[in-house]
Motif scaffolding. Structure first.
Motif, PDB file in Angstrom:
ATOM      1  N   SER A 197       0.811  -1.226   0.000  1.00 19.99           N
ATOM      2  CA  SER A 197       0.000   0.000   0.000  1.00 19.99           C
ATOM      3  C   SER A 197       0.840   1.271   0.000  1.00 19.99           C
ATOM      4  CB  SER A 197      -0.943   0.008   1.205  1.00 19.99           C
ATOM      5  OG  SER A 197      -0.208   0.206   2.403  1.00 19.99           O
ATOM      6  N   HIS A 198       2.082   1.179   0.389  1.00 13.60           N
ATOM      7  CA  HIS A 198       2.937   2.361   0.392  1.00 13.60           C
ATOM      8  C   HIS A 198       3.318   2.810  -1.029  1.00 13.60           C
ATOM      9  CE1 HIS A 198       3.252   1.380   4.611  1.00 13.60           C
ATOM     10  NE2 HIS A 198       3.950   2.476   4.830  1.00 13.60           N
ATOM     11  N   PHE A 199       3.330   1.893  -1.973  1.00  8.69           N
ATOM     12  CA  PHE A 199       3.802   2.220  -3.316  1.00  8.69           C
ATOM     13  C   PHE A 199       2.848   3.108  -4.107  1.00  8.69           C
ATOM     14  CE2 PHE A 199       6.539  -1.044  -1.847  1.00  8.69           C
ATOM     15  CZ  PHE A 199       7.782  -0.672  -2.350  1.00  8.69           C
ATOM     16  N   PRO A 200       1.544   2.868  -4.116  1.00  9.59           N
ATOM     17  CA  PRO A 200       0.667   3.818  -4.800  1.00  9.59           C
ATOM     18  C   PRO A 200       0.664   5.184  -4.120  1.00  9.59           C
ATOM     19  CG  PRO A 200      -0.601   1.930  -3.995  1.00  9.59           C
ATOM     20  CD  PRO A 200       0.825   1.673  -3.691  1.00  9.59           C
ATOM     21  N   PHE A 201       0.830   5.190  -2.795  1.00  9.66           N
ATOM     22  CA  PHE A 201       0.922   6.462  -2.072  1.00  9.66           C
ATOM     23  C   PHE A 201       2.155   7.220  -2.542  1.00  9.66           C
ATOM     24  CE2 PHE A 201       1.364   8.439   2.443  1.00  9.66           C
ATOM     25  CZ  PHE A 201       0.758   9.612   2.018  1.00  9.66           C
ATOM     26  N   ALA A 202       3.291   6.537  -2.641  1.00 13.23           N
ATOM     27  CA  ALA A 202       4.513   7.166  -3.125  1.00 13.23           C
ATOM     28  C   ALA A 202       4.352   7.635  -4.567  1.00 13.23           C
ATOM     29  CB  ALA A 202       5.692   6.209  -2.999  1.00 13.23           C
ATOM     30  N   ALA A 203       3.676   6.847  -5.382  1.00 12.02           N
ATOM     31  CA  ALA A 203       3.452   7.234  -6.776  1.00 12.02           C
ATOM     32  C   ALA A 203       2.623   8.514  -6.860  1.00 12.02           C
ATOM     33  CB  ALA A 203       2.754   6.102  -7.539  1.00 12.02           C
ATOM     34  N   GLY A 204       1.589   8.610  -6.037  1.00 10.31           N
ATOM     35  CA  GLY A 204       0.791   9.834  -6.006  1.00 10.31           C
ATOM     36  C   GLY A 204       1.607  11.032  -5.565  1.00 10.31           C
ATOM     37  N   LEU A 205       2.483  10.830  -4.597  1.00 12.90           N
ATOM     38  CA  LEU A 205       3.343  11.916  -4.129  1.00 12.90           C
ATOM     39  C   LEU A 205       4.309  12.363  -5.225  1.00 12.90           C
ATOM     40  CD1 LEU A 205       3.965  10.516  -0.567  1.00 12.90           C
ATOM     41  CD2 LEU A 205       2.877  12.721  -1.075  1.00 12.90           C
ATOM     42  N   LEU A 206       4.860  11.415  -5.977  1.00  5.59           N
ATOM     43  CA  LEU A 206       5.753  11.770  -7.081  1.00  5.59           C
ATOM     44  C   LEU A 206       4.997  12.525  -8.172  1.00  5.59           C
ATOM     45  CD1 LEU A 206       7.879   8.500  -7.297  1.00  5.59           C
ATOM     46  CD2 LEU A 206       8.613  10.758  -6.449  1.00  5.59           C
ATOM     47  N   PHE A 207       3.789  12.077  -8.457  1.00  5.68           N
ATOM     48  CA  PHE A 207       2.955  12.778  -9.439  1.00  5.68           C
ATOM     49  C   PHE A 207       2.673  14.200  -8.963  1.00  5.68           C
ATOM     50  CE2 PHE A 207      -0.874  13.826 -11.812  1.00  5.68           C
ATOM     51  CZ  PHE A 207      -0.562  13.329 -13.066  1.00  5.68           C
ATOM     52  N   ALA A 208       2.364  14.350  -7.688  1.00  4.09           N
ATOM     53  CA  ALA A 208       2.111  15.673  -7.118  1.00  4.09           C
ATOM     54  C   ALA A 208       3.347  16.558  -7.210  1.00  4.09           C
ATOM     55  CB  ALA A 208       1.657  15.540  -5.665  1.00  4.09           C
ATOM     56  N   ALA A 209       4.526  15.974  -6.990  1.00 11.21           N
ATOM     57  CA  ALA A 209       5.763  16.755  -7.071  1.00 11.21           C
ATOM     58  C   ALA A 209       5.953  17.349  -8.463  1.00 11.21           C
ATOM     59  CB  ALA A 209       6.963  15.885  -6.700  1.00 11.21           C
ATOM     60  N   VAL A 210       5.594  16.584  -9.467  1.00 13.44           N
ATOM     61  CA  VAL A 210       5.748  17.049 -10.850  1.00 13.44           C
ATOM     62  C   VAL A 210       4.738  18.136 -11.188  1.00 13.44           C
ATOM     63  CG1 VAL A 210       5.547  16.367 -13.284  1.00 13.44           C
ATOM     64  CG2 VAL A 210       6.750  14.891 -11.658  1.00 13.44           C
ATOM     65  N   HIS A 211       3.509  17.989 -10.709  1.00 10.51           N
ATOM     66  CA  HIS A 211       2.428  18.880 -11.126  1.00 10.51           C
ATOM     67  C   HIS A 211       2.172  20.041 -10.172  1.00 10.51           C
ATOM     68  CE1 HIS A 211       1.368  16.648 -14.689  1.00 10.51           C
ATOM     69  NE2 HIS A 211       1.628  15.561 -13.988  1.00 10.51           N
ATOM     70  N   GLY A 212       2.688  19.982  -8.974  1.00 12.89           N
ATOM     71  CA  GLY A 212       2.589  21.107  -8.051  1.00 12.89           C
ATOM     72  C   GLY A 212       1.271  21.200  -7.307  1.00 12.89           C
ATOM     73  N   PRO A 213       1.155  22.257  -6.486  1.00 12.12           N
ATOM     74  CA  PRO A 213       0.010  22.398  -5.593  1.00 12.12           C
ATOM     75  C   PRO A 213      -1.227  23.022  -6.230  1.00 12.12           C
ATOM     76  CG  PRO A 213       1.504  24.200  -5.233  1.00 12.12           C
ATOM     77  CD  PRO A 213       2.154  23.292  -6.248  1.00 12.12           C
ATOM     78  N   GLY A 214      -1.162  23.316  -7.513  1.00 16.36           N
ATOM     79  CA  GLY A 214      -2.285  23.980  -8.163  1.00 16.36           C
ATOM     80  C   GLY A 214      -2.225  25.481  -7.946  1.00 16.36           C
ATOM     81  N   GLY A 215      -3.172  26.160  -8.504  1.00 14.02           N
ATOM     82  CA  GLY A 215      -3.179  27.614  -8.433  1.00 14.02           C
ATOM     83  C   GLY A 215      -4.111  28.190  -7.388  1.00 14.02           C
ATOM     84  N   VAL A 216      -4.833  27.331  -6.673  1.00 18.67           N
ATOM     85  CA  VAL A 216      -5.812  27.791  -5.706  1.00 18.67           C
ATOM     86  C   VAL A 216      -5.318  27.470  -4.294  1.00 18.67           C
ATOM     87  CG1 VAL A 216      -8.210  27.540  -4.928  1.00 18.67           C
ATOM     88  CG2 VAL A 216      -7.668  27.394  -7.361  1.00 18.67           C
ATOM     89  N   LEU A 217      -5.365  28.447  -3.409  1.00 19.09           N
ATOM     90  CA  LEU A 217      -4.971  28.267  -2.008  1.00 19.09           C
ATOM     91  C   LEU A 217      -3.575  27.663  -1.880  1.00 19.09           C
ATOM     92  CD1 LEU A 217      -8.344  26.922  -0.567  1.00 19.09           C
ATOM     93  CD2 LEU A 217      -7.449  29.247  -0.383  1.00 19.09           C
ATOM     94  N   ALA A 218      -2.636  28.186  -2.652  1.00 19.13           N
ATOM     95  CA  ALA A 218      -1.274  27.657  -2.637  1.00 19.13           C
ATOM     96  C   ALA A 218      -0.275  28.803  -2.556  1.00 19.13           C
ATOM     97  CB  ALA A 218      -1.018  26.832  -3.889  1.00 19.13           C
ATOM     98  N   LEU A 219       0.601  28.733  -1.569  1.00 16.52           N
ATOM     99  CA  LEU A 219       1.634  29.759  -1.419  1.00 16.52           C
ATOM    100  C   LEU A 219       2.701  29.667  -2.507  1.00 16.52           C
ATOM    101  CD1 LEU A 219       2.089  29.797   2.448  1.00 16.52           C
ATOM    102  CD2 LEU A 219       0.816  31.391   1.016  1.00 16.52           C
ATOM    103  N   ARG A 220       2.929  28.479  -3.028  1.00 18.99           N
ATOM    104  CA  ARG A 220       3.819  28.213  -4.160  1.00 18.99           C
ATOM    105  C   ARG A 220       5.262  28.655  -3.927  1.00 18.99           C
ATOM    106  NH1 ARG A 220       1.203  26.121  -8.262  1.00 18.99           N
ATOM    107  NH2 ARG A 220       2.787  26.651  -9.780  1.00 18.99           N
TER     108      ARG A 220
END
Length: 144
Positions: free
Chosen positions: A111-134
């Motif tokens: 179960s840790h591997f899909p969680f890590a995959a989602g985190l890596l995907f998030a790292a590439v795409h960022g926090p979005g443009g809404v409610l994000a200090l960036r």
């Protein structure tokens, strides 16, 4: 996420929900550690790590900082990369093959591997443009 005004409304909503889910996972993990620091230290010691109480405190503080990054969007990419590495470390150190005495341990490992995959995907795409200090150190994520 694109800054294009024609982007569907579901995209920024999905990003906010994902950030909240990431934050919730690390808030719960840190909360359990803070609530039972001695038990966490015992679990760390049982895995063979030295200075378990110190490591338990480091883990709880680290998880709290990750949650803060996911909630605010500040240093989001860095937090996502560190969190992915941390989650994979936890999978191997605490749920790896030497712990596979039953299906539950194997399931915890996997179960840790899909969680890590989602985190890596998030790292590439960022926090979005809404409610994000960036805020970032490593550079802006790609805009998709």
């Amino acid at each position: 996420m694109s800054n294009n005004a024609s982007a569907p409304l579901w995209q920024p909503i999905a990003i906010i929900v994902a950030r909240l889910l990431f934050a919730a996972m690390f808030i719960m993990a840190a909360g359990f550690k803070f609530a039972g620091m001695d038990g966490t230290a015992g679990y760390i010691a049982a895995a063979g790590f030295p200075i378990p109480l110190f490591l338990a405190w480091v883990a709880a503080i680290f998880e709290s900082l990750l949650a803060l990054a996911f909630l605010t969007g500040a240093f989001f990419c860095e937090a996502s990369l560190l969190a992915a590495a941390y989650v994979l470390f936890l999978a191997i150190a605490f749920h790896g093959p030497s712990h596979w005495t039953n299906q539950l341990e194997f399931g915890a490992f996997v179960s840790h591997f899909p969680f890590a995959a989602g985190l890596l995907f998030a790292a590439v795409h960022g926090p979005g443009g809404v409610l994000a200090l960036r805020q970032t150190i490593i550079g802006r994520p790609r805009q998709s």
